[in-house]
Design an enzyme around this catalytic site. Structure first.
Site, short mmCIF file in Angstrom:
data_model
loop_
_atom_site.label_atom_id
_atom_site.label_comp_id
_atom_site.label_asym_id
_atom_site.label_seq_id
_atom_site.Cartn_x
_atom_site.Cartn_y
_atom_site.Cartn_z
CG HIS A 184 -1.59 3.62 4.67
ND1 HIS A 184 -2.84 3.11 4.96
CD2 HIS A 184 -0.87 2.58 4.18
CE1 HIS A 184 -2.87 1.82 4.66
NE2 HIS A 184 -1.69 1.48 4.18
CB SER A 221 -0.93 0.02 1.21
OG SER A 221 -0.19 -0.07 2.41
CG ASP A 260 -4.86 5.07 6.79
OD1 ASP A 260 -3.71 4.75 7.18
OD2 ASP A 260 -5.41 4.53 5.80
#
Ligand code: NAG
Length: 395
Positions: free
Chosen positions: A343, A47, A340
């Site tokens: 991340h 990610s 978040d």
């Protein structure tokens, strides 16, 4: 993981050929052929660098970022599948290398002439990590092989080999192997102690690098692991009473051990692989410093997530599509390191991309990315690839 749009792509392709009935395949080759004097970037990982591959797979909402407020800032103003409020590090690297944004491999009808992004949120080095919910690294490598074959068909073997050897291969992966693959998986912890587990992750990552090298890749960039225990989710989950409210030590130790082992492997690969060039980075110390001293770098908060729930915003709820529907969203994302629970913000991605591009040797080396992209290795031929010696995996 079926690409439902491939049929649509086929139809468009036919329409294109019909409307240009005198266009020959030769002119098509020239069109791409001209482009190969430019740089290309192939991206592998999780990610930290996914540009939307997971939009096309069947997975849980935790592994997706195609809903609001992801992508609310920066250039997109809408969710793209990036796990960020805006762009991610490889978007900035592409920009500095004068490349367009690299499309996700699973997007229909894409053109490979500037490279492509194979990364998948939640993916690990090991196929076992989040198995069935991500595009794991072995699959990402098989997808690269598909692209390589397609380039060979379009450009001819020799031009394709040149293109492959000139391109930069950026790899950002490993965090999920340690977080869900190990710390979140008691069975793995019974089977391997931390040192053994790092050895297995690094062993498989080394094999992946070797696979790419054997296919002609020469220029590699690595984003090392961040201090994982300081991610809001792991800070919130820190089971250690003595360091409550602080970073989750076991997670950061795994990241450090991984980074050290990877550095050693790269040093030995550099000695045995002819023409191998790489850029490694010290993301761990760089981010740790920002976490401790956010105000020195234009941030106000190095601890809490802008988007999330609970202590430190560490409950992974951003977007309200996961199990818990309520979440908080900060007003000024520019003040935050963390977007978040897992991340970093676009601002962190941009700052570290700059450091990787032309930063000092304490942060990036032996090559920085600017030198890697500008290094001309046209003289290398595929013949240099054939004899790959046994390598010491460094553990
Ligand atoms: C790769 O990972 C598997 C577990 O998925 C492990 O059994 C194997 O030993 C690893 N390979 C290397 C070279 O470390």
């Amino acid at each position: 993981m079926v690409n439902l749009n491939s049929l649509g792509c086929f139809v468009v392709h036919i329409a294109f050929i019909t409307s240009l009935s005198f266009s020959t395949s030769q002119s098509h080759i020239n069109e791409i052929g001209n482009d190969i004097t430019n740089n290309a970037l192939f991206i592998f990982g999780d990610s930290t660098v996914d540009s939307g591959n997971n939009n096309f797979i069947d997975t849980i909402p935790e592994n997706k970022a195609d809903y609001k407020p992801y992508g609310q800032n920066g250039v997109f103003h809408e969710p793209t599948g990036r796990f960020s409020d805006g762009r991610v590090i490889t978007d900035f690297i592409a920009e500095y290398a004068k490349l367009p944004l690299l499309p996700p491999f699973l997007e229909p009808c894409i053109d490979y002439s500037n490279g492509v992004n194979f990364a998948s949120g939640g993916a690990g080095v090991l196929a076992e990590t989040n198995q069935g919910l991500v595009i794991d690294l072995p699959t990402q490598l098989r997808n690269f092989e598909e692209v390589r074959k397609s380039l060979s068909e379009k450009l001819g073997e020799q031009k394709a080999n040149e293109f492959i050897s000139e391109a930069v291969y950026f790899i950002s992966i490993g965090s999920n192997d340690y977080m869900s693959g190990y710390l979140g998986n008691p069975k793995m912890q019974e089977k391997y102690n931390p040192e053994q587990y790092v050895g297995i992750v690094i062993g498989n990552l080394t094999q992946a690098i070797q696979t790419l090298y054997e296919k002609g890749a020469r220029k590699f960039g690595f984003l090392s692991l961040s201090p994982l225990g300081c991610l809001p989710a792991l800070r919130a989950a820190n089971p250690d009473e003595a360091t409550k409210g602080g970073c989750f030590g076991a997670a950061s130790s795994l990241a450090l051990a991984h980074n050290n082992a990877l550095s050693n492997v790269l040093i030995s690969l550099n000695q045995v692989f002819k023409g191998f060039m790489y850029s490694n980075s010290n993301f761990y110390d760089w981010l740790q410093d920002k976490i401790k001293n956010p105000t020195n770098y234009g941030f106000k908060d190095g601890i809490n997530a802008c988007c999330g729930t609970g202590p430190y915003g560490g409950i992974y709820t951003c977007g309200g599509t996961k199990e818990i529907k309520e979440y908080n969203l900060c007003d000024n994302v520019e003040e935050f390191l963390w977007w978040d629970s897992f991340h970093p913000t676009e601002k962190i991605h941009e700052q570290f991309a700059k450091a990787l591009w032309n930063g000092p040797s304490s942060l990036v080396g032996p090559y920085n990315l600017e030198r890697l992209f500008n290094n001309d290795i046209k003289s290398m031929t595929i013949a240099d690839v054939v004899d790959v010696p046994e390598i010491d995996h460094g553990y």
